[in-house]
Motif scaffolding. Sequence first.
Motif, short mmCIF file in Angstrom:
data_model
loop_
_atom_site.label_atom_id
_atom_site.label_comp_id
_atom_site.label_asym_id
_atom_site.label_seq_id
_atom_site.Cartn_x
_atom_site.Cartn_y
_atom_site.Cartn_z
N VAL A 151 -5.22 2.17 -3.33
CA VAL A 151 -6.47 2.07 -3.08
C VAL A 151 -6.39 1.21 -1.57
N ILE A 152 -5.55 0.22 -1.35
CA ILE A 152 -5.70 -0.48 -0.37
C ILE A 152 -5.44 0.57 1.02
N ARG A 153 -4.43 1.40 0.96
CA ARG A 153 -4.43 2.22 2.22
C ARG A 153 -5.56 3.04 2.37
N GLU A 154 -6.14 3.50 1.43
CA GLU A 154 -7.29 4.39 1.49
C GLU A 154 -8.47 3.55 2.10
N SER A 155 -8.94 2.28 1.62
CA SER A 155 -9.92 1.41 2.25
C SER A 155 -9.47 1.28 3.72
N ILE A 156 -8.14 0.90 3.85
CA ILE A 156 -7.84 0.42 5.38
C ILE A 156 -8.20 1.98 6.43
N GLN A 157 -7.75 2.81 5.73
CA GLN A 157 -7.91 4.33 6.60
C GLN A 157 -9.46 4.51 6.93
N ARG A 158 -10.42 4.48 5.72
CA ARG A 158 -11.74 4.55 5.96
C ARG A 158 -12.41 3.62 6.76
N LYS A 159 -12.19 2.31 6.51
CA LYS A 159 -12.67 1.39 7.44
C LYS A 159 -12.32 1.25 8.97
N ASP B 151 0.94 -1.12 -0.14
CA ASP B 151 -0.11 0.00 -0.04
C ASP B 151 0.87 1.21 0.08
#
Length: 61
Positions: free
Chosen positions: A43-51, A24
Amino acid sequence: MTKEVAQKIGMYDLFYLYIDVMVDTIHPKQKDVFGFNVLDEPVIRESIQRKYGCGSHFGWS
């Protein structure tokens, strides 16, 4: 495991392990560590941050 040792083990005792080297965040020394340029997926980083809301835990702003 050497080739010689592997030849003495039955196929039923062996299995293939595939590792996905997609990260990420690109580390500055990633080429030295892996020996090649890894794929990066922001996108992995963004998904983890959001979730999970844990960006600061990983050093992400």
